[in-house]
Structure formats: C-alpha cells, structure tokens
Design a protein around this motif. Sequence first.
Motif, PDB file in Angstrom:
ATOM      1  N   GLY A 200       1.176  14.704   0.954  1.00 34.00           N
ATOM      2  CA  GLY A 200       2.214  14.265   1.581  1.00 34.00           C
ATOM      3  C   GLY A 200       2.310  12.673   1.708  1.00 34.00           C
ATOM      4  O   GLY A 200       1.546  11.862   0.962  1.00 34.00           O
ATOM      5  N   PHE A 201       3.100  12.164   2.383  1.00 29.90           N
ATOM      6  CA  PHE A 201       3.328  10.835   2.664  1.00 29.90           C
ATOM      7  C   PHE A 201       3.062  10.515   4.090  1.00 29.90           C
ATOM      8  O   PHE A 201       3.649  11.116   5.055  1.00 29.90           O
ATOM      9  N   ASP A 202       2.264   9.586   4.544  1.00 29.72           N
ATOM     10  CA  ASP A 202       1.810   9.079   5.777  1.00 29.72           C
ATOM     11  C   ASP A 202       2.908   8.180   6.489  1.00 29.72           C
ATOM     12  O   ASP A 202       2.656   6.829   6.359  1.00 29.72           O
ATOM     13  N   VAL A 203       4.188   8.680   6.653  1.00 28.54           N
ATOM     14  CA  VAL A 203       5.188   7.801   7.181  1.00 28.54           C
ATOM     15  C   VAL A 203       4.885   7.122   8.604  1.00 28.54           C
ATOM     16  O   VAL A 203       5.230   5.797   8.595  1.00 28.54           O
ATOM     17  N   ALA A 204       3.967   7.694   9.716  1.00 27.89           N
ATOM     18  CA  ALA A 204       3.628   6.995  10.555  1.00 27.89           C
ATOM     19  C   ALA A 204       2.897   5.667  10.201  1.00 27.89           C
ATOM     20  O   ALA A 204       3.048   4.512  10.968  1.00 27.89           O
ATOM     21  N   ALA A 205       1.868   5.829   9.475  1.00 30.46           N
ATOM     22  CA  ALA A 205       1.153   4.748   9.234  1.00 30.46           C
ATOM     23  C   ALA A 205       1.818   3.545   8.427  1.00 30.46           C
ATOM     24  O   ALA A 205       1.712   2.345   8.604  1.00 30.46           O
ATOM     25  N   ALA A 206       2.787   4.110   7.637  1.00 33.21           N
ATOM     26  CA  ALA A 206       3.570   3.129   6.969  1.00 33.21           C
ATOM     27  C   ALA A 206       4.653   2.141   7.977  1.00 33.21           C
ATOM     28  O   ALA A 206       4.942   1.095   7.687  1.00 33.21           O
TER      29      ALA A 206
ATOM     30  N   ALA B  64       0.848  -1.200   0.144  1.00 35.12           N
ATOM     31  CA  ALA B  64       0.169   0.031   0.057  1.00 35.12           C
ATOM     32  C   ALA B  64       0.866   1.341   0.024  1.00 35.12           C
ATOM     33  O   ALA B  64       1.822   1.222   0.630  1.00 35.12           O
ATOM     34  N   ASP B  65       0.390   2.118  -0.747  1.00 34.41           N
ATOM     35  CA  ASP B  65       1.516   3.333  -0.878  1.00 34.41           C
ATOM     36  C   ASP B  65       1.026   4.426   0.405  1.00 34.41           C
ATOM     37  O   ASP B  65      -0.302   4.491   0.665  1.00 34.41           O
ATOM     38  N   SER B  66       1.757   5.144   0.874  1.00 36.50           N
ATOM     39  CA  SER B  66       1.663   5.977   1.904  1.00 36.50           C
ATOM     40  C   SER B  66       1.246   7.524   1.631  1.00 36.50           C
ATOM     41  O   SER B  66       0.852   8.247   2.265  1.00 36.50           O
ATOM     42  N   ALA B  67       0.977   7.611   0.348  1.00 34.28           N
ATOM     43  CA  ALA B  67       0.521   8.718  -0.383  1.00 34.28           C
ATOM     44  C   ALA B  67      -0.827   9.510   0.451  1.00 34.28           C
ATOM     45  O   ALA B  67      -1.721   8.538   0.620  1.00 34.28           O
ATOM     46  N   THR B  68      -1.024  10.580   0.832  1.00 33.84           N
ATOM     47  CA  THR B  68      -2.173  11.208   1.183  1.00 33.84           C
ATOM     48  C   THR B  68      -2.398  12.275   0.069  1.00 33.84           C
ATOM     49  O   THR B  68      -1.643  13.061  -0.482  1.00 33.84           O
TER      50      THR B  68
ATOM     51  N   PHE C  20      -1.270   9.054  -7.124  1.00 38.47           N
ATOM     52  CA  PHE C  20       0.204   8.844  -6.754  1.00 38.47           C
ATOM     53  C   PHE C  20       0.641   7.719  -7.297  1.00 38.47           C
ATOM     54  O   PHE C  20       0.155   6.550  -7.072  1.00 38.47           O
ATOM     55  N   PRO C  21       1.744   7.646  -8.351  1.00 38.10           N
ATOM     56  CA  PRO C  21       2.393   8.501  -8.991  1.00 38.10           C
ATOM     57  C   PRO C  21       1.346   9.327  -9.979  1.00 38.10           C
ATOM     58  O   PRO C  21       0.538   8.402 -10.649  1.00 38.10           O
ATOM     59  N   PRO C  22       1.216  10.551 -10.394  1.00 28.96           N
ATOM     60  CA  PRO C  22       0.375  11.164 -11.293  1.00 28.96           C
ATOM     61  C   PRO C  22       0.847  11.045 -12.483  1.00 28.96           C
ATOM     62  O   PRO C  22       1.724  11.523 -12.916  1.00 28.96           O
ATOM     63  N   PRO C  23      -0.196  10.322 -13.403  1.00 28.06           N
ATOM     64  CA  PRO C  23       0.277  10.148 -14.709  1.00 28.06           C
ATOM     65  C   PRO C  23       0.147  11.439 -15.556  1.00 28.06           C
ATOM     66  O   PRO C  23       0.712  11.636 -16.668  1.00 28.06           O
ATOM     67  N   SER C  24      -0.538  12.644 -15.216  1.00 27.10           N
ATOM     68  CA  SER C  24      -0.561  13.721 -15.914  1.00 27.10           C
ATOM     69  C   SER C  24      -0.871  14.938 -14.999  1.00 27.10           C
ATOM     70  O   SER C  24      -1.415  14.432 -13.698  1.00 27.10           O
TER      71      SER C  24
END
Lengths: 309, 198
Positions: free
Chosen positions: A254-260, A230-234, A242-246
Amino acid sequence: VTSAAHESIAARVERPPERQRLVAALTRAEGRRLVRHPIFLVGVGLSAFIFAIDHDVSAESARYHRFSVSLGSAYSNLMGWGLVWLAFATLLSVNLAVLRSRRDGTDETYRSLPAQLRTRTAAHLLAVLYAVGIGLALVAVDFLYQRAGNGLIVDYSDRTVVPSADELAQGVLAVLVFGIFGVALASWLPRFKVTLLVTFVLFASQWIYVSWIEYRPLAHSSLRWLFPLADSATYTRPGAVFPPPSRAYDGLAGFDVAAAGWHLLYLASLTIALAVLALFRYSARRRLLWVSGLALAVLGTAALPQLWA
Amino acid sequence: MTGSRPRARQLLLLVRPTVRSADWRAPVASGALAVVVGALTSGVSPTLRLEFAAVALALGASSALDDPAADSLAASPAPVALRHAVRAGCALPLPAAIWLLLVLRSHGIDRGTLTLELAGLLASALALGAVGARVGARGGTAAGPALLGLVTAAALSPASMSRPLPWAMVLAVAGAAGAAASRDPATQVWRQYQTRKA
C-alpha cells in the motif's frame, strides 16, 4: 550633497514597506528570467515529456520499456518523480541566476546601489515560486490527463488507488527545496563548478539509493524519507519494487500516506532552514538566528515521525 | 610561426605555464568524487559504478578550456586550437589515471565500451566547453549543464547506450565540434561568415 542623497535613498529602501516593494519588483524580474532560462526550459520539457509518455496501464498491457510505460509509473510520477528533472533544472538555473553578477563582474556596481545583497537574495529565493507554480501546473494537468481522480492502477492485481494530496504535494515541494538549495549554495559557495558536482552527487545518491531497481538499499527502509524525493510505497516482500517493471517485482502492500504527510513538514522546514542559511550569508541578524534555530528544531522533529510513521 | 617545428616548440613552451595556471580544484574534486562514488556503492553493478565515475570525471574536465586570460592571449601568435589542445592535454591525464585505477580494480565489465564511453563524455565536455567559449565568455558554465543534459538524454534514449557504436559516434561528433569551435576566429571561413552576416 551626492553622498547625503545616497544615504537617504539607502535609508528609505531599508524601511519595511519600501524593501518589500523592492523585493517584489526584483522577484518579478528574476522570476521572468528564471522561466526563460534554457536549462529551466529543458527541465520543464523533460518533466512534461515524462508525464506525457507514462500512461495508466493495466496488468494486461503493462510492459517494461526504456521509456517506462510500466504499471504504476503514472502514480509514481504524480508522487513527485515526474518533477525530478524540473527540480534539478531549477537548482541549476537559480544558482546561475544568483551567480550572474559574479560571472559578469557587476558585484561592485551592485554594491553601489541602494538595494542590499540581502534584498537581492530574498528576491532570488522568492523567484523559485515561479518554478513551483509551473511544477504545480504540471501535476494538476497530469492529474486530469490521467484521470487520477478515478484511481490509478498500481499493481498486477489491477488494484486502483487515488493519489493523496500529501503525495501530490511532494514533488512540488521538492522543486521548492532544490531551488532554495540552489540559492543557498550560490550564497555560500559561489562557484558553479561546485554546484555542478553537488547536483551530480544529489542525482547519483537519489538514483542509486532510492530509485534504481537493481539496488536501492534504502527503498524499503524508512531512511528513504530523508531524501527530498521518496515514494510512499510499502511492500509485502523484500524484492518488490514500485513501480514494478514486471510481475517478478510485484508485491505492493500500500502507500504510507501518514509518513508522506510528515515528509511534507520535513521538506517545508528544510526549505525554511536553507532560505535562512542563504539570507544569513549577508545579514547575520539575531532574528534570523532565531528563525533558523526554530526551523532546524522543526526539521529535526519532523524528520523523526516520518521515520516511524 | 607556421612551420611544424616552431609550433612544436611553442607547444612545449606552453605546457608548463598552462599546468601551473590551470584551476585544478574541479578536476581533483571530480576525481575524488569518482573514487568515492565507487567506494560508497559497493552493491551496485560495476558497470553502473564506472558510468557514474565517468560522468564525474567528465564534469571535472568541462571547464578545462576556460582561460581567464583568453582575451589577452587572442592577439598572441599561439592560435586558439593550439591553446585548447594544450589545455586539454594538460587536463586529461588526471581523469585518465583515475579511470585506469577504477577499471583495473573492476571485474566482469566490458572495459573497452566503458572506456569508449568515458572518452565520448570527456570529448563532449571539452567540445561543449570550446563551443561555450566561442559563444560566450566562460565555456565551463555552458559545458557542465549541457553535459548533464547529454547524460540524461543517453539515459532516456530508446537505443541501448551500452554498445560501443553510439559512444564512438559521440566521440567523433564531439571531436569534430571541438575542432570546429577551436578554429581561429580570424580564419577565412569564419571571416566570410561574419561578413555575410553583417
């Protein structure tokens, strides 16, 4: 005399130091076979290919392509997505390794040997560490190749972020979980056809619910953390990806490092629970029951904070 | 027994025992999976849903040529190609029926291309199974992962796989490979190759 000699060998290999030596020797043999398996080699090749083609690109040079050179792909790969092929290849090749004796009709022969099935299962479980080592090496090499220590561009405002250790470890742990799952599956459902269908279900659910750009209903939900990868992107808005194709998909908060971090604990306890499940097939010991109970308790506890972190 | 009429009779005689002895668990499970994937992913585009269903159905067919009695039957008058044809013929109606059910319920899709895609995947699964059976003991063990590899390659391919031409090519290549792998090992060409190798 012969049976007495066999009993003494069996009794000797059941002593912890002897058993550990036996497990270590079998682990080395199985690990070597695993890293030479064609399916595993294809998985390593695909993962290395994905890592190699996705570069850190700026907003000006970003473009969507089937070979995904979209902005943020390098970050996403390091977060674990680059190892997805290695993880699935590990699942299949480890499963085939466990089923080897069944396929070749040597189960009866192995039963006559002093090493018990539990010992061989433990060796298969530990052999997954070879795949984990390769996954770790791929992530480390890509980290240096992308110069991720200086930060990777993650959105169209050219914001750079350095991947955290918790995010970097996710893919490697996912390889471990998939490998251990392969052993557990072979122990309880010893049919490769079952493994193939389960692999397909895992792939399809991960793809549709978490990573497919046009749908992924769980990508913005905290329920995504229940999937191994799962990616940590919020995000700042519902349509962002994320990643945005356009530019139309831009909107990374940002990135939810705590949840990661909590997710790593979840993956670790999932690994222990699956390993115990595999061992439990051939050795219904009370100590194993305690360990599995404890692992499941940690699993349940770890699953909760990652959903609300 | 090389004439066409005795061969046709042989074919008919083989159908019933093949249907009875075949392992139906994998094809039935994959058929159920194809239906469930469609039901659980209502928000996904119908094309992608059907593509996933096609992969599931092909996975179910990947072990269709596995015959536990292949070694015993090697000496029988029925050649490998005939036995493979019978097994493939018995295995295909189930995925075809499920596919028909799924396709007729979907709207706004290119039915022809998607059906060609399914045909390509099914042919690949059977061809890989035949090649696997020729090389090793169980074709399904090699065919399943190889099929997943093919799907991965198609997904990562720079060329668009949503057109009929690539799948028609896959179908043709798989058909040729399946036919070549189903040739009797005792045929002249194969024997010459083996002699030369020795």
